[in-house]
Design a protein around this motif. Structure first.
Motif, PDB file in Angstrom:
ATOM      1  N   LEU A  76      31.309  54.941  10.110  1.00 19.73           N
ATOM      2  CA  LEU A  76      32.724  54.791  10.470  1.00 19.73           C
ATOM      3  C   LEU A  76      32.884  54.572  11.973  1.00 19.73           C
ATOM      4  CD1 LEU A  76      34.285  57.528   8.184  1.00 19.73           C
ATOM      5  CD2 LEU A  76      34.632  55.056   7.993  1.00 19.73           C
ATOM      6  N   GLU A  77      32.096  55.281  12.766  1.00 19.22           N
ATOM      7  CA  GLU A  77      32.164  55.122  14.218  1.00 19.22           C
ATOM      8  C   GLU A  77      31.655  53.732  14.621  1.00 19.22           C
ATOM      9  OE1 GLU A  77      33.007  55.937  18.192  1.00 19.22           O
ATOM     10  OE2 GLU A  77      33.762  56.786  16.331  1.00 19.22           O
ATOM     11  N   ALA A  78      30.592  53.263  13.983  1.00 17.01           N
ATOM     12  CA  ALA A  78      30.091  51.914  14.268  1.00 17.01           C
ATOM     13  C   ALA A  78      31.141  50.867  13.917  1.00 17.01           C
ATOM     14  CB  ALA A  78      28.802  51.652  13.489  1.00 17.01           C
ATOM     15  N   ALA A  79      31.850  51.074  12.806  1.00 18.58           N
ATOM     16  CA  ALA A  79      32.905  50.132  12.409  1.00 18.58           C
ATOM     17  C   ALA A  79      34.055  50.143  13.417  1.00 18.58           C
ATOM     18  CB  ALA A  79      33.406  50.470  11.011  1.00 18.58           C
ATOM     19  N   ARG A  80      34.333  51.299  13.989  1.00 20.37           N
ATOM     20  CA  ARG A  80      35.397  51.391  14.996  1.00 20.37           C
ATOM     21  C   ARG A  80      34.969  50.700  16.288  1.00 20.37           C
ATOM     22  NH1 ARG A  80      36.917  53.956  19.327  1.00 20.37           N
ATOM     23  NH2 ARG A  80      35.102  55.300  19.482  1.00 20.37           N
ATOM     24  N   GLN A  81      33.728  50.927  16.700  1.00 18.03           N
ATOM     25  CA  GLN A  81      33.255  50.383  17.977  1.00 18.03           C
ATOM     26  C   GLN A  81      32.853  48.908  17.898  1.00 18.03           C
ATOM     27  OE1 GLN A  81      30.117  52.792  19.600  1.00 18.03           O
ATOM     28  NE2 GLN A  81      31.441  54.579  19.828  1.00 18.03           N
ATOM     29  N   ARG A  82      32.286  48.491  16.747  1.00 19.14           N
ATOM     30  CA  ARG A  82      31.778  47.117  16.601  1.00 19.14           C
ATOM     31  C   ARG A  82      32.234  46.528  15.271  1.00 19.14           C
ATOM     32  NH1 ARG A  82      28.022  50.505  18.087  1.00 19.14           N
ATOM     33  NH2 ARG A  82      26.975  50.562  16.090  1.00 19.14           N
ATOM     34  N   PRO A  83      33.539  46.290  15.132  1.00 21.83           N
ATOM     35  CA  PRO A  83      34.056  45.824  13.837  1.00 21.83           C
ATOM     36  C   PRO A  83      33.543  44.450  13.419  1.00 21.83           C
ATOM     37  CG  PRO A  83      35.775  45.759  15.514  1.00 21.83           C
ATOM     38  CD  PRO A  83      34.589  46.441  16.136  1.00 21.83           C
ATOM     39  N   VAL A 128      34.019  48.799   7.139  1.00 24.76           N
ATOM     40  CA  VAL A 128      34.246  49.764   6.065  1.00 24.76           C
ATOM     41  C   VAL A 128      35.699  49.599   5.642  1.00 24.76           C
ATOM     42  CG1 VAL A 128      34.143  52.167   5.329  1.00 24.76           C
ATOM     43  CG2 VAL A 128      32.618  51.379   7.154  1.00 24.76           C
ATOM     44  N   ARG A 129      35.905  49.216   4.384  1.00 23.25           N
ATOM     45  CA  ARG A 129      37.248  48.969   3.853  1.00 23.25           C
ATOM     46  C   ARG A 129      37.503  49.931   2.701  1.00 23.25           C
ATOM     47  NH1 ARG A 129      40.500  45.254   6.193  1.00 23.25           N
ATOM     48  NH2 ARG A 129      40.905  44.053   4.337  1.00 23.25           N
ATOM     49  N   VAL A 130      38.712  50.454   2.640  1.00 26.03           N
ATOM     50  CA  VAL A 130      39.105  51.325   1.527  1.00 26.03           C
ATOM     51  C   VAL A 130      40.215  50.658   0.737  1.00 26.03           C
ATOM     52  CG1 VAL A 130      38.409  53.474   2.662  1.00 26.03           C
ATOM     53  CG2 VAL A 130      40.756  52.663   2.915  1.00 26.03           C
ATOM     54  N   LEU A 131      40.208  50.938  -0.555  1.00 21.90           N
ATOM     55  CA  LEU A 131      41.262  50.451  -1.442  1.00 21.90           C
ATOM     56  C   LEU A 131      42.131  51.645  -1.796  1.00 21.90           C
ATOM     57  CD1 LEU A 131      41.008  47.996  -4.319  1.00 21.90           C
ATOM     58  CD2 LEU A 131      42.074  50.196  -4.727  1.00 21.90           C
ATOM     59  N   GLU A 132      43.402  51.548  -1.440  1.00 21.56           N
ATOM     60  CA  GLU A 132      44.363  52.617  -1.726  1.00 21.56           C
ATOM     61  C   GLU A 132      45.236  52.220  -2.907  1.00 21.56           C
ATOM     62  OE1 GLU A 132      45.290  54.643   2.566  1.00 21.56           O
ATOM     63  OE2 GLU A 132      46.544  52.967   1.953  1.00 21.56           O
ATOM     64  N   LEU A 133      45.505  53.189  -3.756  1.00 23.37           N
ATOM     65  CA  LEU A 133      46.425  52.984  -4.864  1.00 23.37           C
ATOM     66  C   LEU A 133      47.746  53.646  -4.516  1.00 23.37           C
ATOM     67  CD1 LEU A 133      44.132  53.891  -7.887  1.00 23.37           C
ATOM     68  CD2 LEU A 133      44.554  51.646  -6.869  1.00 23.37           C
ATOM     69  N   GLY A 134      48.825  52.997  -4.906  1.00 23.61           N
ATOM     70  CA  GLY A 134      50.147  53.574  -4.718  1.00 23.61           C
ATOM     71  C   GLY A 134      50.696  54.079  -6.039  1.00 23.61           C
ATOM     72  N   GLU A 135      51.883  54.589  -6.004  1.00 25.55           N
ATOM     73  CA  GLU A 135      52.522  55.131  -7.202  1.00 25.55           C
ATOM     74  C   GLU A 135      52.739  54.077  -8.274  1.00 25.55           C
ATOM     75  OE1 GLU A 135      56.065  57.089  -5.955  1.00 25.55           O
ATOM     76  OE2 GLU A 135      54.976  58.512  -4.711  1.00 25.55           O
ATOM     77  N   ASP A 136      52.727  52.809  -7.889  1.00 30.18           N
ATOM     78  CA  ASP A 136      52.972  51.737  -8.848  1.00 30.18           C
ATOM     79  C   ASP A 136      51.716  51.302  -9.601  1.00 30.18           C
ATOM     80  OD1 ASP A 136      51.814  50.737  -6.539  1.00 30.18           O
ATOM     81  OD2 ASP A 136      52.844  48.819  -6.675  1.00 30.18           O
ATOM     82  N   LEU A 192      34.162  49.952   0.321  1.00 28.71           N
ATOM     83  CA  LEU A 192      33.038  49.039   0.447  1.00 28.71           C
ATOM     84  C   LEU A 192      32.571  49.056   1.892  1.00 28.71           C
ATOM     85  CD1 LEU A 192      32.509  45.691  -1.261  1.00 28.71           C
ATOM     86  CD2 LEU A 192      32.042  45.859   1.179  1.00 28.71           C
ATOM     87  N   VAL A 193      31.253  49.141   2.077  1.00 32.95           N
ATOM     88  CA  VAL A 193      30.642  49.109   3.406  1.00 32.95           C
ATOM     89  C   VAL A 193      29.837  47.825   3.513  1.00 32.95           C
ATOM     90  CG1 VAL A 193      29.039  50.238   5.002  1.00 32.95           C
ATOM     91  CG2 VAL A 193      30.503  51.631   3.511  1.00 32.95           C
ATOM     92  N   LEU A 194      30.076  47.079   4.581  1.00 30.71           N
ATOM     93  CA  LEU A 194      29.422  45.791   4.812  1.00 30.71           C
ATOM     94  C   LEU A 194      28.850  45.788   6.221  1.00 30.71           C
ATOM     95  CD1 LEU A 194      29.255  42.805   3.514  1.00 30.71           C
ATOM     96  CD2 LEU A 194      31.089  42.299   5.131  1.00 30.71           C
ATOM     97  N   GLN A 195      27.617  45.314   6.337  1.00 31.61           N
ATOM     98  CA  GLN A 195      27.022  45.135   7.658  1.00 31.61           C
ATOM     99  C   GLN A 195      26.745  43.650   7.862  1.00 31.61           C
ATOM    100  OE1 GLN A 195      23.203  46.984   8.460  1.00 31.61           O
ATOM    101  NE2 GLN A 195      23.748  47.163  10.616  1.00 31.61           N
ATOM    102  N   VAL A 196      27.147  43.135   9.017  1.00 36.33           N
ATOM    103  CA  VAL A 196      26.956  41.726   9.345  1.00 36.33           C
ATOM    104  C   VAL A 196      25.676  41.590  10.162  1.00 36.33           C
ATOM    105  CG1 VAL A 196      27.945  39.732  10.550  1.00 36.33           C
ATOM    106  CG2 VAL A 196      29.432  41.321   9.305  1.00 36.33           C
ATOM    107  N   ILE A 197      24.839  40.617   9.755  1.00 35.92           N
ATOM    108  CA  ILE A 197      23.566  40.352  10.419  1.00 35.92           C
ATOM    109  C   ILE A 197      23.475  38.846  10.616  1.00 35.92           C
ATOM    110  CG2 ILE A 197      21.065  40.663  10.298  1.00 35.92           C
ATOM    111  CD1 ILE A 197      21.949  42.738   7.902  1.00 35.92           C
ATOM    112  N   SER A 211      27.045  63.027   7.913  1.00 35.86           N
ATOM    113  CA  SER A 211      26.786  62.556   9.285  1.00 35.86           C
ATOM    114  C   SER A 211      26.496  61.053   9.299  1.00 35.86           C
ATOM    115  CB  SER A 211      25.654  63.342   9.938  1.00 35.86           C
ATOM    116  OG  SER A 211      24.445  63.154   9.246  1.00 35.86           O
ATOM    117  N   LEU A 212      25.785  60.551   8.292  1.00 33.97           N
ATOM    118  CA  LEU A 212      25.542  59.108   8.220  1.00 33.97           C
ATOM    119  C   LEU A 212      26.852  58.347   8.012  1.00 33.97           C
ATOM    120  CD1 LEU A 212      23.728  56.632   8.170  1.00 33.97           C
ATOM    121  CD2 LEU A 212      23.315  57.083   5.743  1.00 33.97           C
TER     122      LEU A 212
END
Length: 181
Positions: free
Chosen positions: A36-43, A48-56, A86-91, A30-31
């Motif tokens: 994720l909802e806060a990142a959507r509403q107040r980017p 919240v950034r994700v690193l995706e790996l591909g087949e290469d 990585l989760v980052l909060q701006v203050i 839930s946290l």
């Protein structure tokens, strides 16, 4: 390999990575969903950034010293596998890294550094001045990771963490930092 914003659809994978990295002290689902909802509403405040790996993405023997025991572990991942976040909060003019996790299968391959560099570039682009974080006093690997990337220890929070109870070391660095060691 690519880095992108996380979305609610990524929740299950983010929770897998969180539990893997932080065990009993992992954030609740839930946290994570709230973040994720806060990142959507107040980017501009929550990132919240994700690193995706591909087949290469290259597989190597260091990740699996005995491929005969687990051949799948030395294979490249299927397309678009989330390997870290990585989760980052701006203050104000500062930012706090709230969480950084990389899949155990792909640690020590520079993925954490890639996420951190992406975050520093994002922070620089927004004109932020400093980045802060907390790390367990017993997590020497994480401390060394951040120290090598220009962070310094500047304080301690006694008994900050639970499961197990442990102090937090406070670390910081300027967004625009001199060359790292």
């Amino acid at each position: 390999m690519r880095i992108r914003p996380a979305h609610a659809i990524d929740l299950a994978r983010l929770m897998d990575l969180t539990r893997q990295a932080f065990g009993d002290s992992a954030w609740s689902e839930s946290l994570m969903l709230d973040i994720l909802e806060a990142a959507r509403q107040r980017p501009w405040l929550q990132v919240v950034r994700v690193l995706e790996l591909g087949e290469d993405f290259p597989a190597d023997a260091a990740a699996n010293p005995d491929p005969a025991r687990d051949p799948a572990a030395s294979s490249p991942p299927a397309a678009a596998v989330i390997a870290g976040y990585l989760v980052l909060q701006v203050i104000g003019a500062d930012a706090e890294i709230q969480s950084l996790a990389v899949d155990l299968r792909w640690r020590r391959r520079g993925l954490g550094n890639t996420l951190l560099e992406d975050t520093l570039a994002l922070a620089a682009g927004r004109g932020l001045e400093r980045i802060f974080l907390e790390v367990r006093s017993g997590n020497l690997a994480a401390q060394q990771f951040y120290l090598r990337r220009g962070f310094e220890i500047f304080g301690r929070r006694s008994r900050y963490y639970h499961s197990p109870v442990e102090d937090a070391l406070l670390m910081r660095r300027p967004v625009a930092s001199p060359a790292v060691r």
